[in-house]
Write a protein that holds these residues in place. Structure first.
Motif, PDB file in Angstrom:
ATOM      1  N   MET A   1       0.840  -1.178   0.000  1.00 55.35           N
ATOM      2  CA  MET A   1       0.000   0.000   0.000  1.00 55.35           C
ATOM      3  C   MET A   1       0.886   1.241   0.000  1.00 55.35           C
ATOM      4  N   THR A   2       0.518   2.198  -0.872  1.00 51.11           N
ATOM      5  CA  THR A   2       1.248   3.451  -0.933  1.00 51.11           C
ATOM      6  C   THR A   2       0.291   4.588  -1.279  1.00 51.11           C
ATOM      7  N   LEU A   3       0.459   5.715  -0.620  1.00 48.67           N
ATOM      8  CA  LEU A   3      -0.371   6.887  -0.905  1.00 48.67           C
ATOM      9  C   LEU A   3       0.151   7.701  -2.083  1.00 48.67           C
ATOM     10  N   ALA A   4       1.291   7.307  -2.638  1.00 48.71           N
ATOM     11  CA  ALA A   4       1.916   8.087  -3.710  1.00 48.71           C
ATOM     12  C   ALA A   4       0.974   8.381  -4.884  1.00 48.71           C
ATOM     13  N   PRO A   5       0.218   7.410  -5.408  1.00 48.63           N
ATOM     14  CA  PRO A   5      -0.668   7.740  -6.533  1.00 48.63           C
ATOM     15  C   PRO A   5      -1.713   8.796  -6.165  1.00 48.63           C
ATOM     16  N   LEU A   6      -2.202   8.750  -4.950  1.00 50.34           N
ATOM     17  CA  LEU A   6      -3.200   9.728  -4.505  1.00 50.34           C
ATOM     18  C   LEU A   6      -2.560  11.097  -4.286  1.00 50.34           C
ATOM     19  N   LEU A   7      -1.393  11.109  -3.680  1.00 54.81           N
ATOM     20  CA  LEU A   7      -0.714  12.376  -3.417  1.00 54.81           C
ATOM     21  C   LEU A   7      -0.218  13.034  -4.704  1.00 54.81           C
ATOM     22  N   ASP A   8       0.000  12.240  -5.749  1.00 55.74           N
ATOM     23  CA  ASP A   8       0.429  12.776  -7.044  1.00 55.74           C
ATOM     24  C   ASP A   8      -0.750  13.200  -7.919  1.00 55.74           C
ATOM     25  N   ALA A   9      -1.961  12.922  -7.496  1.00 57.54           N
ATOM     26  CA  ALA A   9      -3.159  13.231  -8.284  1.00 57.54           C
ATOM     27  C   ALA A   9      -3.477  14.724  -8.204  1.00 57.54           C
ATOM     28  N   SER A  10      -4.430  15.137  -9.003  1.00 58.08           N
ATOM     29  CA  SER A  10      -4.845  16.541  -9.023  1.00 58.08           C
ATOM     30  C   SER A  10      -5.435  16.946  -7.673  1.00 58.08           C
ATOM     31  N   LEU A  11      -5.508  18.244  -7.442  1.00 57.12           N
ATOM     32  CA  LEU A  11      -6.068  18.757  -6.192  1.00 57.12           C
ATOM     33  C   LEU A  11      -7.515  18.299  -6.020  1.00 57.12           C
ATOM     34  N   ALA A  12      -8.291  18.328  -7.084  1.00 54.31           N
ATOM     35  CA  ALA A  12      -9.695  17.909  -6.997  1.00 54.31           C
ATOM     36  C   ALA A  12      -9.803  16.458  -6.547  1.00 54.31           C
ATOM     37  N   ILE A  13      -8.953  15.593  -7.061  1.00 52.85           N
ATOM     38  CA  ILE A  13      -8.986  14.177  -6.682  1.00 52.85           C
ATOM     39  C   ILE A  13      -8.570  14.009  -5.228  1.00 52.85           C
ATOM     40  N   ARG A  14      -7.556  14.740  -4.797  1.00 53.77           N
ATOM     41  CA  ARG A  14      -7.124  14.636  -3.396  1.00 53.77           C
ATOM     42  C   ARG A  14      -8.215  15.109  -2.447  1.00 53.77           C
ATOM     43  N   ILE A  15      -8.827  16.249  -2.748  1.00 55.72           N
ATOM     44  CA  ILE A  15      -9.921  16.756  -1.913  1.00 55.72           C
ATOM     45  C   ILE A  15     -11.056  15.730  -1.877  1.00 55.72           C
ATOM     46  N   HIS A  16     -11.423  15.240  -3.042  1.00 55.84           N
ATOM     47  CA  HIS A  16     -12.501  14.264  -3.168  1.00 55.84           C
ATOM     48  C   HIS A  16     -12.203  13.008  -2.349  1.00 55.84           C
ATOM     49  N   ALA A  17     -11.033  12.448  -2.512  1.00 60.78           N
ATOM     50  CA  ALA A  17     -10.684  11.192  -1.844  1.00 60.78           C
ATOM     51  C   ALA A  17     -10.584  11.352  -0.333  1.00 60.78           C
ATOM     52  N   PHE A  18      -9.923  12.392   0.134  1.00 61.77           N
ATOM     53  CA  PHE A  18      -9.771  12.555   1.577  1.00 61.77           C
ATOM     54  C   PHE A  18     -11.099  12.905   2.246  1.00 61.77           C
ATOM     55  N   ALA A  19     -11.941  13.683   1.574  1.00 64.13           N
ATOM     56  CA  ALA A  19     -13.280  13.964   2.118  1.00 64.13           C
ATOM     57  C   ALA A  19     -14.110  12.683   2.157  1.00 64.13           C
ATOM     58  N   ALA A  20     -13.998  11.850   1.119  1.00 64.88           N
ATOM     59  CA  ALA A  20     -14.746  10.590   1.087  1.00 64.88           C
ATOM     60  C   ALA A  20     -14.282   9.649   2.193  1.00 64.88           C
ATOM     61  N   LEU A  21     -12.984   9.552   2.399  1.00 66.10           N
ATOM     62  CA  LEU A  21     -12.471   8.674   3.466  1.00 66.10           C
ATOM     63  C   LEU A  21     -12.919   9.169   4.841  1.00 66.10           C
ATOM     64  N   ALA A  22     -12.879  10.479   5.045  1.00 66.03           N
ATOM     65  CA  ALA A  22     -13.334  11.042   6.323  1.00 66.03           C
ATOM     66  C   ALA A  22     -14.833  10.807   6.499  1.00 66.03           C
ATOM     67  N   ALA A  23     -15.607  10.999   5.436  1.00 71.32           N
ATOM     68  CA  ALA A  23     -17.055  10.778   5.508  1.00 71.32           C
ATOM     69  C   ALA A  23     -17.371   9.307   5.763  1.00 71.32           C
ATOM     70  N   LEU A  24     -16.601   8.411   5.195  1.00 71.58           N
ATOM     71  CA  LEU A  24     -16.809   6.982   5.413  1.00 71.58           C
ATOM     72  C   LEU A  24     -16.589   6.632   6.885  1.00 71.58           C
ATOM     73  N   ALA A  25     -15.496   7.112   7.462  1.00 69.73           N
ATOM     74  CA  ALA A  25     -15.203   6.827   8.871  1.00 69.73           C
ATOM     75  C   ALA A  25     -16.241   7.471   9.784  1.00 69.73           C
ATOM     76  N   LEU A  26     -16.533   8.748   9.555  1.00 71.33           N
ATOM     77  CA  LEU A  26     -17.493   9.443  10.402  1.00 71.33           C
ATOM     78  C   LEU A  26     -18.897   8.875  10.233  1.00 71.33           C
ATOM     79  N   GLY A  27     -19.252   8.499   9.012  1.00 67.10           N
ATOM     80  CA  GLY A  27     -20.566   7.910   8.769  1.00 67.10           C
ATOM     81  C   GLY A  27     -20.750   6.604   9.508  1.00 67.10           C
TER      82      GLY A  27
END
Length: 132
Positions: A1-27
Motif C-alpha cells: 500500500m502506498t499513498l503516492a498515486p493519490l498524493l500525485d493526483a490533481s487537487l480535486a482528486i485529493r480533496i474528493h478522496a480525503f473527504a470521502a475517506l473522512a465521511a466513510l469513517a465518520l458515517g
C-alpha cells in the motif's frame, strides 16, 4: 500500500478522496452511535459537509468521460446533491424514519457503493491499495 498515486493526483482528486475517506469513517460512527443527541447532530452536520464536498468536488474530476467531460459516477454525485438537503430537511422536520433512511442510503450508495468502484483496476485507489 502506498499513498503516492493519490498524493500525485490533481487537487480535486485529493480533496474528493480525503473527504470521502473522512465521511466513510465518520458515517460509520454516526450509524453506530446513539441518535438524536447533541454529538449526533454536530457530527451529522460535519458529515453532511463532507458529503457535499465529495459530491461537488467530483464535478472537477474528468478521468472517465462518457458524456462530454462527465462519466456515470457523476450521476451519483447529482443524486447526493439532491438527496442530502432532503435528508437534512427531514431531520429538521423531525421526520426521523425518512431522515434515517435517507442518510443510510447516502452512506451505502454514495460512499460504500461508489467506493467499491474506486477499487477497479486502473483507478487511483486501486493503485493505492494494491499497487500497479
Amino acid at each position: 500500500m502506498t499513498l503516492a498515486p493519490l498524493l500525485d493526483a490533481s487537487l480535486a482528486i485529493r480533496i474528493h478522496a480525503f473527504a470521502a475517506l473522512a465521511a466513510l469513517a465518520l458515517g460509520a460512527v454516526q450509524l453506530a452511535a446513539p441518535k438524536g443527541t447533541l454529538p449526533h447532530r454536530g457530527l451529522g452536520w460535519l458529515w453532511a459537509a463532507l458529503m457535499a464536498t465529495v459530491a461537488l468536488s467530483s464535478f472537477w474530476i474528468h478521468e472517465m468521460r462518457w458524456f462530454g467531460p462527465f462519466g456515470p459516477i457523476h450521476l451519483l454525485s447529482l443524486y447526493v446533491v439532491w438527496a442530502l438537503p432532503r435528508a437534512l430537511f427531514r431531520a429538521h422536520r423531525h421526520d426521523v424514519a425518512r431522515h434515517a433512511a435517507g442518510m443510510q442510503g447516502l452512506f451505502l450508495g454514495g460512499l460504500v457503493l461508489a467506493g467499491l468502484f474506486t477499487l477497479w483496476p486502473g483507478r487511483i485507489m486501486h493503485q493505492v491499495l494494491f499497487g500497479n
